[in-house]
Design a protein around this motif. Structure first.
Motif, mmCIF file in Angstrom:
data_model
loop_
_atom_site.group_PDB
_atom_site.id
_atom_site.type_symbol
_atom_site.label_atom_id
_atom_site.label_comp_id
_atom_site.label_asym_id
_atom_site.label_seq_id
_atom_site.Cartn_x
_atom_site.Cartn_y
_atom_site.Cartn_z
ATOM 1 N N ILE A 26 0.862 -1.199 0.000
ATOM 2 C CA ILE A 26 0.000 0.000 0.000
ATOM 3 C C ILE A 26 0.889 1.236 0.000
ATOM 4 O O ILE A 26 1.848 1.313 0.771
ATOM 5 N N PRO A 27 0.583 2.225 -0.856
ATOM 6 C CA PRO A 27 1.396 3.446 -0.818
ATOM 7 C C PRO A 27 1.295 4.111 0.553
ATOM 8 O O PRO A 27 0.208 4.159 1.136
ATOM 9 N N LYS A 28 2.427 4.615 1.015
ATOM 10 C CA LYS A 28 2.457 5.329 2.302
ATOM 11 C C LYS A 28 1.406 6.445 2.342
ATOM 12 O O LYS A 28 0.776 6.696 3.365
ATOM 13 N N GLU A 29 1.201 7.089 1.172
ATOM 14 C CA GLU A 29 0.279 8.223 1.101
ATOM 15 C C GLU A 29 -1.172 7.796 1.280
ATOM 16 O O GLU A 29 -2.056 8.627 1.457
ATOM 17 N N MET A 30 -1.420 6.480 1.220
ATOM 18 C CA MET A 30 -2.786 5.984 1.408
ATOM 19 C C MET A 30 -3.038 5.539 2.847
ATOM 20 O O MET A 30 -4.138 5.106 3.178
ATOM 21 N N LEU A 31 -2.017 5.600 3.703
ATOM 22 C CA LEU A 31 -2.263 5.263 5.117
ATOM 23 C C LEU A 31 -3.228 6.298 5.678
ATOM 24 O O LEU A 31 -3.083 7.487 5.428
ATOM 25 N N PRO A 32 -4.227 5.843 6.441
ATOM 26 C CA PRO A 32 -5.227 6.813 6.903
ATOM 27 C C PRO A 32 -4.777 7.621 8.106
ATOM 28 O O PRO A 32 -4.040 7.129 8.962
ATOM 29 N N LEU A 33 -5.211 8.871 8.138
ATOM 30 C CA LEU A 33 -5.177 9.655 9.366
ATOM 31 C C LEU A 33 -6.651 9.729 9.780
ATOM 32 O O LEU A 33 -7.455 10.397 9.126
ATOM 33 N N VAL A 34 -7.003 8.981 10.782
ATOM 34 C CA VAL A 34 -8.380 8.775 11.241
ATOM 35 C C VAL A 34 -9.187 8.056 10.159
ATOM 36 O O VAL A 34 -9.128 6.853 10.081
ATOM 37 N N ASP A 35 -9.890 8.786 9.282
ATOM 38 C CA ASP A 35 -10.722 8.085 8.302
ATOM 39 C C ASP A 35 -10.470 8.514 6.863
ATOM 40 O O ASP A 35 -11.262 8.221 5.975
ATOM 41 N N LYS A 36 -9.382 9.222 6.653
ATOM 42 C CA LYS A 36 -9.036 9.650 5.286
ATOM 43 C C LYS A 36 -7.589 9.312 5.005
ATOM 44 O O LYS A 36 -6.741 9.503 5.883
ATOM 45 N N PRO A 37 -7.264 8.855 3.783
ATOM 46 C CA PRO A 37 -5.836 8.666 3.467
ATOM 47 C C PRO A 37 -5.109 10.005 3.577
ATOM 48 O O PRO A 37 -5.674 11.046 3.234
ATOM 49 N N SER A 38 -3.869 9.965 4.017
ATOM 50 C CA SER A 38 -3.174 11.230 4.294
ATOM 51 C C SER A 38 -3.097 12.119 3.058
ATOM 52 O O SER A 38 -3.194 13.338 3.151
ATOM 53 N N ILE A 39 -2.974 11.520 1.862
ATOM 54 C CA ILE A 39 -2.845 12.354 0.655
ATOM 55 C C ILE A 39 -4.132 13.152 0.370
ATOM 56 O O ILE A 39 -4.094 14.217 -0.230
ATOM 57 N N GLN A 40 -5.262 12.664 0.865
ATOM 58 C CA GLN A 40 -6.504 13.414 0.649
ATOM 59 C C GLN A 40 -6.494 14.752 1.403
ATOM 60 O O GLN A 40 -7.004 15.766 0.917
ATOM 61 N N TYR A 41 -5.896 14.760 2.602
ATOM 62 C CA TYR A 41 -5.761 16.025 3.331
ATOM 63 C C TYR A 41 -4.962 17.022 2.494
ATOM 64 O O TYR A 41 -5.244 18.212 2.484
ATOM 65 N N VAL A 42 -3.939 16.512 1.813
ATOM 66 C CA VAL A 42 -3.047 17.381 1.046
ATOM 67 C C VAL A 42 -3.770 17.935 -0.197
ATOM 68 O O VAL A 42 -3.661 19.122 -0.518
ATOM 69 N N VAL A 43 -4.529 17.075 -0.864
ATOM 70 C CA VAL A 43 -5.296 17.527 -2.032
ATOM 71 C C VAL A 43 -6.347 18.553 -1.575
ATOM 72 O O VAL A 43 -6.533 19.606 -2.206
ATOM 73 N N GLU A 44 -6.997 18.291 -0.455
ATOM 74 C CA GLU A 44 -8.005 19.239 0.054
ATOM 75 C C GLU A 44 -7.373 20.590 0.404
ATOM 76 O O GLU A 44 -7.977 21.640 0.180
ATOM 77 N N GLU A 45 -6.161 20.533 0.917
ATOM 78 C CA GLU A 45 -5.441 21.786 1.244
ATOM 79 C C GLU A 45 -5.207 22.604 -0.032
ATOM 80 O O GLU A 45 -5.420 23.818 -0.047
ATOM 81 N N ALA A 46 -4.771 21.927 -1.097
ATOM 82 C CA ALA A 46 -4.534 22.621 -2.374
ATOM 83 C C ALA A 46 -5.840 23.228 -2.886
ATOM 84 O O ALA A 46 -5.873 24.390 -3.315
ATOM 85 N N VAL A 47 -6.904 22.458 -2.809
ATOM 86 C CA VAL A 47 -8.203 22.934 -3.301
ATOM 87 C C VAL A 47 -8.637 24.183 -2.516
ATOM 88 O O VAL A 47 -9.133 25.156 -3.101
ATOM 89 N N ARG A 48 -8.415 24.165 -1.209
ATOM 90 C CA ARG A 48 -8.772 25.344 -0.380
ATOM 91 C C ARG A 48 -8.010 26.592 -0.818
ATOM 92 O O ARG A 48 -8.473 27.708 -0.634
#
Ligand code: G1P
Length: 295
Positions: A26-48
């Protein structure tokens, strides 16, 4: 909200060896932080920060990242059929979040090389780079602030810095900087992971960058540096030598997801702030502390 930076590059080609065996398949970036893969937080940050075009630099075994940001028709049908509308919305929203593209880094030649792989996708405009080991708190406005400073300084490079202790500085890129007002510094130089007694300051590179497209020429000219790799920091040093690099000093709001202990801390902190889990989890945590006598 800025119009000048539309693309974010997320280098995610690393092997994730610090998280083995979890990252064997599994890619490291897909490890979850609570209930989201960590990379999703990063994509959401860019979108914001107004960025809708995301270029993820990948390697072998990273297909799960592409799948995560794509539609999942089968899953959507199953959720629809069973009336799980909230979950259906959640799953669809991820695919609608941004345009996510991937580019392969064929050989692991370092962070500078990984960013260089995005050249064809980025073209001539400015762009942001977000390292997915650094997770910003959802309330952070650091990236928008960096884009603002990039615009105020004629499209110069802008790097995010945080203050760290003498013991920690050798883990980071380190600024030789002059304060020029408020949270902004001019970069006179920058060095990758200096020994504590050679560090020009305590300002550490935080894994958020805004670049003009000329960083690609600088990367092309960058010889292998620390660890025999093409370092992004060394390419930035070239722009700094031309007076075209600035820093924004960011206070707080960053979680480190790059090693096991800090990853666990990020998980606990984000769980405590989770709208549905927060209260119950706080109680669980208090219980653990009592039962194990950790106070
Ligand atoms: C990379 C960069 C370093 C930066 C750090 C931030 O290092 O090379 O300059 O300070 O990210 O997280 P890494 O942690 O990938 O070794």
């Amino acid at each position: 909200m800025s119009a000048s930076i539309r693309t974010a590059v997320i280098p995610a080609a690393g092997l994730g060896t610090r998280f083995l065996p979890a990252t064997k398949a599994i890619p490291k970036e897909m490890l979850p932080l609570v209930d989201k893969p960590s990379i999703q937080y990063v994509v959401e940050e860019a979108v914001r920060a107004g960025i809708g075009d995301i270029c993820v630099i990948t390697s072998r075994n990273k297909a799960a990242i592409e799948d995560h940001f794509d539609r999942s028709v089968e899953l959507e049908h199953a959720l629809e059929a069973s009336g799980k509308d909230a979950l259906l919305g959640l799953v669809r929203d991820i695919a609608d979040l941004a345009e996510v593209w991937t580019v392969r880094q064929g050989t692991p030649n370092g962070l500078g090389h990984a960013v260089g792989c995005a050249r064809g996708h980025v073209g001539d405009g400015g762009f942001a780079v977000l390292l997915p080991d650094d997770i910003m708190h959802p309330s952070s406005t650091a990236l928008s602030r960096m884009i603002e400073v990039h615009e105020e300084h004629d499209g110069a490079a802008v790097i995010a810095f945080m203050e760290v202790s003498d013991e920690e500085i050798s883990l980071y890129g380190c600024a030789d900087a002059t304060p020029i007002g408020g949270d902004v510094v001019r970069l006179d130089g920058i060095v990758e992971k200096p020994a504590a007694d050679e560090a020009p300051s305590n300002l550490a590179v935080m894994g958020r960058y805004v670049f003009p497209a000329d960083i690609f020429d600088a990367i092309d000219k960058t010889p292998p540096g620390k660890g025999g790799e093409i370092q992004l920091t060394d390419a930035i040093a070239q722009l700094a030598a031309e007076g075209r690099a600035y820093g924004v000093v960011v206070e707080g709001g960053r979680f480190d997801a790059g090693n096991k202990n800090d990853y666990l801390r990020a998980t606990v902190e984000l769980a405590l702030e989770h709208p549905e889990l927060g209260e119950a989890f706080a109680e669980t945590l208090r219980q653990i502390v009592r039962e194990r006598d950790l106070t």
